[in-house]
Write a protein that holds these residues in place. Structure first.
Motif, PDB file in Angstrom:
ATOM      1  N   THR A   1       0.822  -1.220   0.000  1.00 17.71           N
ATOM      2  CA  THR A   1       0.000   0.000   0.000  1.00 17.71           C
ATOM      3  C   THR A   1       0.853   1.266   0.000  1.00 17.71           C
ATOM      4  O   THR A   1       0.322   2.355   0.207  1.00 17.71           O
ATOM      5  CB  THR A   1      -0.925   0.022   1.228  1.00 17.71           C
ATOM      6  OG1 THR A   1      -0.127  -0.025   2.422  1.00 17.71           O
ATOM      7  CG2 THR A   1      -1.887  -1.149   1.215  1.00 17.71           C
TER       8      THR A   1
ATOM      9  N   MET B   1       2.448   4.549  -1.031  1.00 13.40           N
ATOM     10  CA  MET B   1       2.048   5.542  -2.023  1.00 13.40           C
ATOM     11  C   MET B   1       3.227   5.928  -2.903  1.00 13.40           C
ATOM     12  O   MET B   1       4.337   6.127  -2.409  1.00 13.40           O
ATOM     13  CB  MET B   1       1.489   6.791  -1.316  1.00 13.40           C
ATOM     14  CG  MET B   1       0.961   7.862  -2.250  1.00 13.40           C
ATOM     15  SD  MET B   1      -0.468   7.339  -3.238  1.00 13.40           S
ATOM     16  CE  MET B   1      -1.675   7.039  -1.935  1.00 13.40           C
TER      17      MET B   1
ATOM     18  N   SER C   1       2.856  11.337  -3.270  1.00 11.60           N
ATOM     19  CA  SER C   1       3.251  11.630  -1.887  1.00 11.60           C
ATOM     20  C   SER C   1       3.812  13.045  -1.772  1.00 11.60           C
ATOM     21  O   SER C   1       3.521  13.768  -0.806  1.00 11.60           O
ATOM     22  CB  SER C   1       4.303  10.625  -1.411  1.00 11.60           C
ATOM     23  OG  SER C   1       3.780   9.319  -1.371  1.00 11.60           O
TER      24      SER C   1
ATOM     25  N   THR D   1      -2.782  11.535   5.116  1.00 10.97           N
ATOM     26  CA  THR D   1      -2.982  10.097   5.273  1.00 10.97           C
ATOM     27  C   THR D   1      -3.703   9.468   4.088  1.00 10.97           C
ATOM     28  O   THR D   1      -4.363  10.156   3.306  1.00 10.97           O
ATOM     29  CB  THR D   1      -3.776   9.820   6.571  1.00 10.97           C
ATOM     30  OG1 THR D   1      -3.712   8.447   6.892  1.00 10.97           O
ATOM     31  CG2 THR D   1      -5.224  10.275   6.444  1.00 10.97           C
ATOM     32  N   ASP D   2      -3.545   8.173   3.990  1.00 10.87           N
ATOM     33  CA  ASP D   2      -4.259   7.359   3.004  1.00 10.87           C
ATOM     34  C   ASP D   2      -5.022   6.295   3.786  1.00 10.87           C
ATOM     35  O   ASP D   2      -4.481   5.226   4.077  1.00 10.87           O
ATOM     36  CB  ASP D   2      -3.258   6.718   2.039  1.00 10.87           C
ATOM     37  CG  ASP D   2      -3.939   5.894   0.948  1.00 10.87           C
ATOM     38  OD1 ASP D   2      -5.132   6.132   0.702  1.00 10.87           O
ATOM     39  OD2 ASP D   2      -3.272   5.021   0.361  1.00 10.87           O
TER      40      ASP D   2
ATOM     41  N   TYR E   1      -6.308  13.808   2.571  1.00  9.54           N
ATOM     42  CA  TYR E   1      -6.551  12.369   2.608  1.00  9.54           C
ATOM     43  C   TYR E   1      -7.134  11.892   1.284  1.00  9.54           C
ATOM     44  O   TYR E   1      -7.650  12.671   0.481  1.00  9.54           O
ATOM     45  CB  TYR E   1      -7.502  12.016   3.758  1.00  9.54           C
ATOM     46  CG  TYR E   1      -8.927  12.479   3.568  1.00  9.54           C
ATOM     47  CD1 TYR E   1      -9.886  11.643   2.999  1.00  9.54           C
ATOM     48  CD2 TYR E   1      -9.326  13.759   3.953  1.00  9.54           C
ATOM     49  CE1 TYR E   1     -11.191  12.061   2.823  1.00  9.54           C
ATOM     50  CE2 TYR E   1     -10.632  14.187   3.781  1.00  9.54           C
ATOM     51  CZ  TYR E   1     -11.561  13.337   3.213  1.00  9.54           C
ATOM     52  OH  TYR E   1     -12.855  13.762   3.029  1.00  9.54           O
ATOM     53  N   TRP E   2      -7.057  10.576   1.086  1.00  9.20           N
ATOM     54  CA  TRP E   2      -7.613   9.938  -0.110  1.00  9.20           C
ATOM     55  C   TRP E   2      -9.000   9.364   0.183  1.00  9.20           C
ATOM     56  O   TRP E   2      -9.208   8.758   1.230  1.00  9.20           O
ATOM     57  CB  TRP E   2      -6.706   8.812  -0.595  1.00  9.20           C
ATOM     58  CG  TRP E   2      -5.457   9.284  -1.262  1.00  9.20           C
ATOM     59  CD1 TRP E   2      -4.207   9.341  -0.719  1.00  9.20           C
ATOM     60  CD2 TRP E   2      -5.326   9.771  -2.603  1.00  9.20           C
ATOM     61  NE1 TRP E   2      -3.309   9.831  -1.630  1.00  9.20           N
ATOM     62  CE2 TRP E   2      -3.970  10.099  -2.801  1.00  9.20           C
ATOM     63  CE3 TRP E   2      -6.232   9.947  -3.649  1.00  9.20           C
ATOM     64  CZ2 TRP E   2      -3.489  10.601  -4.003  1.00  9.20           C
ATOM     65  CZ3 TRP E   2      -5.754  10.457  -4.849  1.00  9.20           C
ATOM     66  CH2 TRP E   2      -4.402  10.774  -5.024  1.00  9.20           C
TER      67      TRP E   2
ATOM     68  N   ARG F   1     -10.056   7.308  -6.918  1.00  7.55           N
ATOM     69  CA  ARG F   1      -9.788   7.853  -5.588  1.00  7.55           C
ATOM     70  C   ARG F   1      -9.611   9.356  -5.735  1.00  7.55           C
ATOM     71  O   ARG F   1      -9.107   9.840  -6.759  1.00  7.55           O
ATOM     72  CB  ARG F   1      -8.559   7.209  -4.945  1.00  7.55           C
ATOM     73  CG  ARG F   1      -7.257   7.371  -5.699  1.00  7.55           C
ATOM     74  CD  ARG F   1      -6.140   6.642  -4.973  1.00  7.55           C
ATOM     75  NE  ARG F   1      -4.878   6.741  -5.699  1.00  7.55           N
ATOM     76  CZ  ARG F   1      -3.763   6.123  -5.324  1.00  7.55           C
ATOM     77  NH1 ARG F   1      -3.767   5.353  -4.246  1.00  7.55           N
ATOM     78  NH2 ARG F   1      -2.644   6.255  -6.020  1.00  7.55           N
TER      79      ARG F   1
ATOM     80  N   LEU G   1      -8.266  12.969  -4.022  1.00  9.38           N
ATOM     81  CA  LEU G   1      -7.419  13.613  -3.028  1.00  9.38           C
ATOM     82  C   LEU G   1      -8.171  14.822  -2.489  1.00  9.38           C
ATOM     83  O   LEU G   1      -8.386  15.799  -3.201  1.00  9.38           O
ATOM     84  CB  LEU G   1      -6.085  14.032  -3.632  1.00  9.38           C
ATOM     85  CG  LEU G   1      -5.100  14.668  -2.651  1.00  9.38           C
ATOM     86  CD1 LEU G   1      -4.748  13.702  -1.529  1.00  9.38           C
ATOM     87  CD2 LEU G   1      -3.841  15.136  -3.365  1.00  9.38           C
TER      88      LEU G   1
END
Length: 481
Positions: free
Chosen positions: A188, A190, A195, A286-287, A352-353, A387, A389
């Motif tokens: 996972t 990124m 990033s 964060t993700d 965040y995603w 996804r 952002l």
């Protein structure tokens, strides 16, 4: 204000303007541009800035900006360009005796060597007397043509830009933090480019404290620390943090020489954290776990009526691991927003995603909180799902007890209990609470695997039919023989 034009990288087009705005805020640079002139399929944007120094500061850490030029001419033909350049001859003397070079490039097409030479010679009236230096010139001039993204480019460019190169972005950092070169990664982790973009969105800068509550293998700790911030993270799964003997977050910190910037990592559940009420963080980056590559879990029992096992009334056994239960995406987002509202400083950002199903997404799906306002919402598509952002900013003090609001999911506790793994119907899941349509990210894991299973089933079905057809053809051939 002076006119410049930006040459963007032709990637992550939906992220380019949000990063530009964030860079302007970080560097305290006043910018002005017409948003209606911006196009995803065009890498050029005319922008106004006070002076050359501020233009240089604006792009020095940019990831999605290749270059910024002082605009000398723009038009649909070279006749227009030359007319504009000749209208301001007072610019020329400053570069009369400096070494120089010209760059001629085309977006969406190619330029032959002969064509480039012909274009460069058309600017001979500038009369520069300095040496031509192709490796390290004192001044660089750019002629950039835009042919668009049509498979068959037009004969003439849609637009031509001419100007003096002021500065370049910092896209070299993408290779510095390339996952292929990183000592420790997970499934996972990124990628470096995104990033770094997130670090810019978070306004990472020296002296700031940035936190990742779903730290995983720590990608955001490194990129935010790259820009001078102090970083820390936590995760419910300590195995990703600890890694193996010679491969862990710590080994990555050493690889990037970020000791003293990456402060520490912790193992705990974001819903059961040790933070005292205070305004600790300048940003949260964060993700959150989608439950696709790594299962999303939180402390608790799937069946809350199940009796807890204890030893002498406590959990003192060294082998004891607290039970966990599924953590639905809407629950994660609600907890994340409420955490950010409590612990971010005023002006602090949450980046965040948000995973979502493309056909089911609506702008109203984004979670809200009375203390947080939306700054940007950029999409990265992956076919049927995407996804986004999301960048939010804390603009007022949090009210104790204030809850996050997620469309048609407000007030639902333990959302994971609304479905059972053995009997999941994504269409029913969308409307199984109060008969209202749920957000595109609701029960995302179940929808994702449901669509994947259908695709795999269809592939197997086609292969089966193809094999049957082949067998039938073979039988016909045998009979004919």
């Amino acid at each position: 204000m002076i006119k410049y034009f930006i040459q963007f990288a032709q990637s992550h087009e939906d992220f380019r303007l949000p990063e530009l705005e964030s860079l302007a805020q970080i560097e305290n640079v006043k910018i002005s541009y017409n948003k209606e002139e911006y196009k995803d399929n065009c890498p050029f944007l005319i922008i106004e800035i006070e002076n050359e120094e501020e233009a240089t500061r604006l792009v020095k850490r940019a990831i999605l900006i290749r270059n910024i030029y002082e605009l000398w001419g723009v038009g649909k033909s070279y006749e227009e360009i030359h007319t504009q350049v000749k209208a301001k001859p007072e610019r020329w003397p400053a570069y009369d005796y400096k070494s120089f070079k010209f760059i001629v490039s085309a977006f969406g097409s190619t330029c032959s060597s002969d064509y480039q030479v012909r274009i460069i010679n058309s600017f001979a009236y500038l009369g520069f007397k300095g040496d031509i230096n192709l490796k390290n010139p004192e001044v660089t001039f750019g002629v950039l043509e835009d042919y668009g993204l049509d498979p068959v480019p037009p004969l003439e460019p849609f637009m031509i830009y001419f100007g003096r190169l002021i500065a370049s972005g910092n896209r070299d950092l993408i290779q510095t933090y390339n996952l292929k070169k990183r000592k420790y990664i997970g499934n996972t982790s990124m990628d470096a480019e995104l990033s770094l973009i997130m670090a810019n969105q978070a306004l990472a800068a020296p002296g700031k404290l940035i936190y990742d509550p779903f730290v995983g293998t720590g990608s955001f700790l490194f990129t935010c620390a790259q820009f001078g911030s102090f970083t820390m993270g936590s995760d419910i799964d300590g195995r990703q943090i600890r890694g193996q003997t010679n491969s862990s977050i710590k080994s990555n910190v050493e690889q990037y020489h970020l000791q003293g910037k990456v402060l520490d990592t912790f193992v705990f559940d974001i819903c059961h954290h040790p933070w005292r009420d205070n305004l600790w963080f300048d940003a949260i980056v964060t993700d959150p776990p989608y439950g696709v590559r790594a299962g999303a879990k939180t402390l608790g029992r799937k069946d809350p009526t199940k009796r807890q096992l204890t030893i002498g009334g406590t959990h003192e056994s060294k082998d004891y691991y607290p039970p966990t239960k599924p953590y639905e995406m809407s629950e994660i987002l609600s907890d994340l927003l409420e955490f950010a509202a409590r612990f971010l400083v005023l002006g602090g950002r949450l980046v965040y995603w948000l995973p979502t199903v493309v056909d089911e997404y609506s702008s109203s799906d984004l979670p809200e909180h009375s203390s947080m306002r939306l700054i940007s919402n950029s999409e990265q598509k992956f076919g049927q799902w995407a996804r986004r952002l999301v960048t939010m900013e804390k603009f007022k003090d949090n009210v104790i007890g204030e809850r996050a609001n997620i469309r048609n999911v407000k007030g639902i506790d333990n959302l994971s209990s609304v479905y059972k793994k053995k009997d999941v119907n994504s269409n029913e899941a969308e409307t199984n609470i109060e008969g209202k349509k749920k957000p595109g990210h609701y029960l995302f894991r179940e929808k994702y695997f449901s669509k994947s299973d259908k695709k795999q089933t269809w592939t197997r079905y086609k292969n089966k039919n193809r094999n049957q057809d082949d067998d039938e053809k073979k039988g016909d051939t045998d009979n004919a023989t």
